[in-house]
Design a protein around this motif. Structure first.
Motif, PDB file in Angstrom:
ATOM      1  N   LEU A  80      -6.760  15.553   1.883  1.00 48.30           N
ATOM      2  CA  LEU A  80      -5.414  15.034   1.663  1.00 48.30           C
ATOM      3  C   LEU A  80      -5.259  13.637   2.249  1.00 48.30           C
ATOM      4  CD1 LEU A  80      -2.538  15.502   0.662  1.00 48.30           C
ATOM      5  CD2 LEU A  80      -2.023  16.575   2.865  1.00 48.30           C
ATOM      6  N   GLY A  81      -5.838  13.398   3.441  1.00 49.09           N
ATOM      7  CA  GLY A  81      -5.758  12.072   4.040  1.00 49.09           C
ATOM      8  C   GLY A  81      -6.457  11.017   3.205  1.00 49.09           C
ATOM      9  N   ALA A  82      -7.650  11.349   2.705  1.00 51.79           N
ATOM     10  CA  ALA A  82      -8.369  10.398   1.852  1.00 51.79           C
ATOM     11  C   ALA A  82      -7.605  10.142   0.556  1.00 51.79           C
ATOM     12  CB  ALA A  82      -9.770  10.935   1.554  1.00 51.79           C
ATOM     13  N   TYR A  83      -7.036  11.193  -0.003  1.00 44.99           N
ATOM     14  CA  TYR A  83      -6.280  11.052  -1.250  1.00 44.99           C
ATOM     15  C   TYR A  83      -5.081  10.129  -1.051  1.00 44.99           C
ATOM     16  CZ  TYR A  83      -3.631  12.409  -5.408  1.00 44.99           C
ATOM     17  OH  TYR A  83      -2.930  12.380  -6.589  1.00 44.99           O
ATOM     18  N   ALA A  84      -4.296  10.381   0.002  1.00 48.80           N
ATOM     19  CA  ALA A  84      -3.092   9.573   0.234  1.00 48.80           C
ATOM     20  C   ALA A  84      -3.442   8.123   0.551  1.00 48.80           C
ATOM     21  CB  ALA A  84      -2.284  10.187   1.378  1.00 48.80           C
ATOM     22  N   ALA A  85      -4.499   7.895   1.338  1.00 46.18           N
ATOM     23  CA  ALA A  85      -4.858   6.528   1.703  1.00 46.18           C
ATOM     24  C   ALA A  85      -5.320   5.732   0.486  1.00 46.18           C
ATOM     25  CB  ALA A  85      -5.966   6.557   2.766  1.00 46.18           C
ATOM     26  N   VAL A  86      -6.196   6.309  -0.311  1.00 45.10           N
ATOM     27  CA  VAL A  86      -6.685   5.599  -1.496  1.00 45.10           C
ATOM     28  C   VAL A  86      -5.556   5.381  -2.494  1.00 45.10           C
ATOM     29  CG1 VAL A  86      -8.265   5.770  -3.462  1.00 45.10           C
ATOM     30  CG2 VAL A  86      -9.026   6.451  -1.176  1.00 45.10           C
ATOM     31  N   TYR A  87      -4.689   6.364  -2.641  1.00 43.12           N
ATOM     32  CA  TYR A  87      -3.573   6.246  -3.585  1.00 43.12           C
ATOM     33  C   TYR A  87      -2.634   5.120  -3.152  1.00 43.12           C
ATOM     34  CZ  TYR A  87      -0.279   8.021  -7.085  1.00 43.12           C
ATOM     35  OH  TYR A  87       0.534   8.160  -8.188  1.00 43.12           O
ATOM     36  N   ALA A  88      -2.288   5.057  -1.864  1.00 44.13           N
ATOM     37  CA  ALA A  88      -1.378   4.018  -1.379  1.00 44.13           C
ATOM     38  C   ALA A  88      -1.996   2.625  -1.530  1.00 44.13           C
ATOM     39  CB  ALA A  88      -1.021   4.291   0.080  1.00 44.13           C
ATOM     40  N   VAL A  89      -3.286   2.497  -1.200  1.00 40.33           N
ATOM     41  CA  VAL A  89      -3.948   1.195  -1.355  1.00 40.33           C
ATOM     42  C   VAL A  89      -3.990   0.791  -2.829  1.00 40.33           C
ATOM     43  CG1 VAL A  89      -6.144  -0.020  -1.102  1.00 40.33           C
ATOM     44  CG2 VAL A  89      -5.298   1.431   0.744  1.00 40.33           C
ATOM     45  N   GLY A  90      -4.255   1.767  -3.698  1.00 38.75           N
ATOM     46  CA  GLY A  90      -4.259   1.480  -5.134  1.00 38.75           C
ATOM     47  C   GLY A  90      -2.906   1.008  -5.625  1.00 38.75           C
ATOM     48  N   MET A  91      -1.827   1.606  -5.128  1.00 39.57           N
ATOM     49  CA  MET A  91      -0.485   1.168  -5.522  1.00 39.57           C
ATOM     50  C   MET A  91      -0.209  -0.247  -5.032  1.00 39.57           C
ATOM     51  SD  MET A  91       1.117   3.166  -7.458  1.00 39.57           S
ATOM     52  CE  MET A  91       2.623   2.233  -7.311  1.00 39.57           C
ATOM     53  N   ALA A  92      -0.721  -0.599  -3.856  1.00 44.72           N
ATOM     54  CA  ALA A  92      -0.543  -1.969  -3.368  1.00 44.72           C
ATOM     55  C   ALA A  92      -1.250  -2.963  -4.278  1.00 44.72           C
ATOM     56  CB  ALA A  92      -1.076  -2.079  -1.942  1.00 44.72           C
ATOM     57  N   VAL A  93      -2.458  -2.607  -4.723  1.00 46.96           N
ATOM     58  CA  VAL A  93      -3.197  -3.488  -5.627  1.00 46.96           C
ATOM     59  C   VAL A  93      -2.469  -3.633  -6.961  1.00 46.96           C
ATOM     60  CG1 VAL A  93      -5.352  -3.750  -6.905  1.00 46.96           C
ATOM     61  CG2 VAL A  93      -5.404  -2.973  -4.526  1.00 46.96           C
ATOM     62  N   LEU A  94      -1.990  -2.531  -7.501  1.00 47.99           N
ATOM     63  CA  LEU A  94      -1.274  -2.579  -8.779  1.00 47.99           C
ATOM     64  C   LEU A  94       0.025  -3.381  -8.658  1.00 47.99           C
ATOM     65  CD1 LEU A  94      -1.755   1.123  -9.963  1.00 47.99           C
ATOM     66  CD2 LEU A  94      -2.894  -0.928 -10.850  1.00 47.99           C
ATOM     67  N   ALA A  95       0.712  -3.261  -7.521  1.00 51.22           N
ATOM     68  CA  ALA A  95       1.934  -4.041  -7.315  1.00 51.22           C
ATOM     69  C   ALA A  95       1.618  -5.532  -7.263  1.00 51.22           C
ATOM     70  CB  ALA A  95       2.631  -3.598  -6.037  1.00 51.22           C
TER      71      ALA A  95
END
Length: 486
Positions: free
Chosen positions: A125-140
């Motif tokens: 869950l920690g890896a999932y949330a961290a990668v997801y949040a970083v990905g959203m920052a890149v997309l933004a």
């Protein structure tokens, strides 16, 4: 790497892969309709890149983040979350982490969590949330343009929240298992300590029912205002592909309007712009964006006082949840029952307030800067409705108040029946005595018609004749030859 999670690298890698897949699915969900609208828009000057940038901005909004517009028509921050898109993104995260949980085999065959199951689930869950949040920052960051600018910080925070919430739901869903003849079943809520599993189940029933009530009211308003919505749709003239995209946008906003409708039913007020609002008292709406869905809003004016009777409608799901709670905790100890009775209204109230808070936002810096529920107007009526509804159910089913009332009613009924029986028996005895007197009088007259007085005189004459006969018998005793009595 084995699938049972003996190595810590296994859950981390699985969580990372699941986050990449979820982000790709989310991007496709918004980019494909945007590109379709750009291709079909013959009168549009937007390029494919512009369509992708718009889609990425919508993705940030869908997670609950914010964007800044400077188009000349709308200037300022946009923070209104399309709840329909948010629900789809949560579902994508839930399904992604459910697959991870199943692959990690967190539950043994006997229905118990295996060794290091919590560690592996937390790592994934920690890896999932961290990668997801970083990905959203890149997309933004990719979604920036001259007219639009997603707020990267809000994209990171909102992306992490969606990933964590959806991931937790997915992990819990992966633990669920149906029972077989050899393997016991596993229920997620049963893993919680008593009575909180029962409270969570009842609160979910109430919240789902409340959302259903809000959605029902929204649909009814849309059906009633079909003519107004059709006029707005025709005025936009979006074309076939544009109509499909416009319909998708309205579907994404429909759950948001359902939450607004629920707030109104609960006695709160929903703001639809500067100095404009809707409540059970009336509607004060002004000029709104040319979105067909907004044609369902009532026109300005005061509502009838009978509209306040609609407060009973949202009380029904709360009562249903309370009924389930009382039934589920009736076998627990008194302390646990009291804890459940207190925790249930608190959970329902907090859940509704969270939904109402998420449904609040704004569009630009003009008259639509404040949209959504006004929280100050909602707290007291919501708390009163939930507490009163729950208290009535508990008083009826879980306290001796109702049995005592029933006992008093039964005792009163028994007294009334006893008095009625006594009165009936007295009437019967009087009737029998009257019948007996009538039969005796008729036999004395030999069946001849006459009054009772004649019968009494006849009986007196008969008694006198009997006395005279007795005197004659005494005087008629034989005497001797000498004239003396024998």
């Amino acid at each position: 790497m084995n699938s049972t999670g003996d190595s810590i690298a296994t859950p981390l890698v699985r969580g990372t892969i699941a986050a990449v897949i979820s982000l790709g699915t989310a991007v496709a969900l918004v980019v494909v309709p945007a590109l379709a609208a750009q291709v079909a828009g013959t009168r549009s000057t937007a390029t494919a890149l512009d369509a992708i940038i718009i889609a990425l901005n919508v993705l940030v909004l869908g997670h609950g983040g914010g964007i800044v517009l400077s188009t000349g028509v709308i200037d300022g921050a946009v923070t209104l979350t399309p709840f329909g898109l948010l629900g789809l993104l949560l579902l994508i995260s839930t399904l992604g982490m459910r697959r991870v949980g199943r692959a990690l085999q967190l539950v043994r065959d006997d229905g118990v969590l295996r060794v290091r199951a919590l560690r592996d689930a937390g790592g994934a869950l920690g890896a999932y949330a961290a990668v997801y949040a970083v990905g959203m920052a890149v997309l933004a960051g990719i979604g920036r343009s001259a007219d639009t600018s997603p707020v990267v910080t809000s994209a990171i925070v909102s992306g992490a929240m969606v990933a964590v919430l959806g991931g937790v739901l997915g992990i819990l869903w992966s633990l669920r298992r149906e029972a077989t003849s050899t393997i016991p079943g596993v229920r997620v809520l049963e893993l919680l300590p008593a009575p909180f599993g029962d409270v969570a189940r009842s609160a979910l029933i109430a919240l789902i029912g409340l959302l259903g009530v809000g959605m029902l009211l929204s649909v009814v308003m849309m059906v009633v205002s079909v003519r107004e919505q059709s006029s707005l749709f025709d005025a936009l003239d979006p074309g076939i592909i544009g109509a499909i995209v416009l319909t998708l946008v309205q579907l994404a906003l429909l759950p948001l309007l359902a939450v607004w409708a629920l707030v109104i039913l609960l006695g709160g007020t929903v703001g639809v712009g500067a100095s404009a609002s809707i409540s059970l008292d009336g509607s004060a709406t002004g000029v709104l964006p040319a979105l067909p869905l907004l044609g369902a809003f009532p026109g300005p004016g005061d509502f009838s006082g009978w509209f306040w009777l609609l407060l009973v409608v949202p009380a029904v799901p709360v009562v249903v949840g309370a009924l389930r709670l009382v039934r589920d905790v009736e076998d627990l100890e008194r302390r646990d029952r009291i804890t459940a009775w207190i925790a249930y209204p608190v959970a329902v109230t907090v859940g509704v307030l969270l939904l109402a808070g998420l449904a609040t936002g704004g569009i630009g810096e003009g008259r639509l800067v404040h949209l959504g529920p006004q929280m100050g107007s909602l707290i007291l009526p919501l708390l009163g409705m939930v507490v009163v509804s729950t208290g009535l159910v508990i008083m009826v089913l879980a306290t001796p108040a109702v049995p005592w009332v029933r006992g008093q009613i039964a005792a009163l009924r028994a007294k009334v029946e006893s008095a009625e029986n006594s009165e009936k028996s007295g009437i019967s005895e009087s009737s029998e005595r009257s019948k007996g007197s009538g039969i005796s009088g008729r036999s004395g007259t030999g069946g001849a018609p006459g009054s009772d007085d004649d019968g009494d005189d006849h009986d007196a004459d008969a008694d006198a004749d009997a006395d005279a006969d007795a005197d004659v018998d005494v005087d008629a005793e034989p005497r001797g030859s000498d004239g003396t009595d024998r």
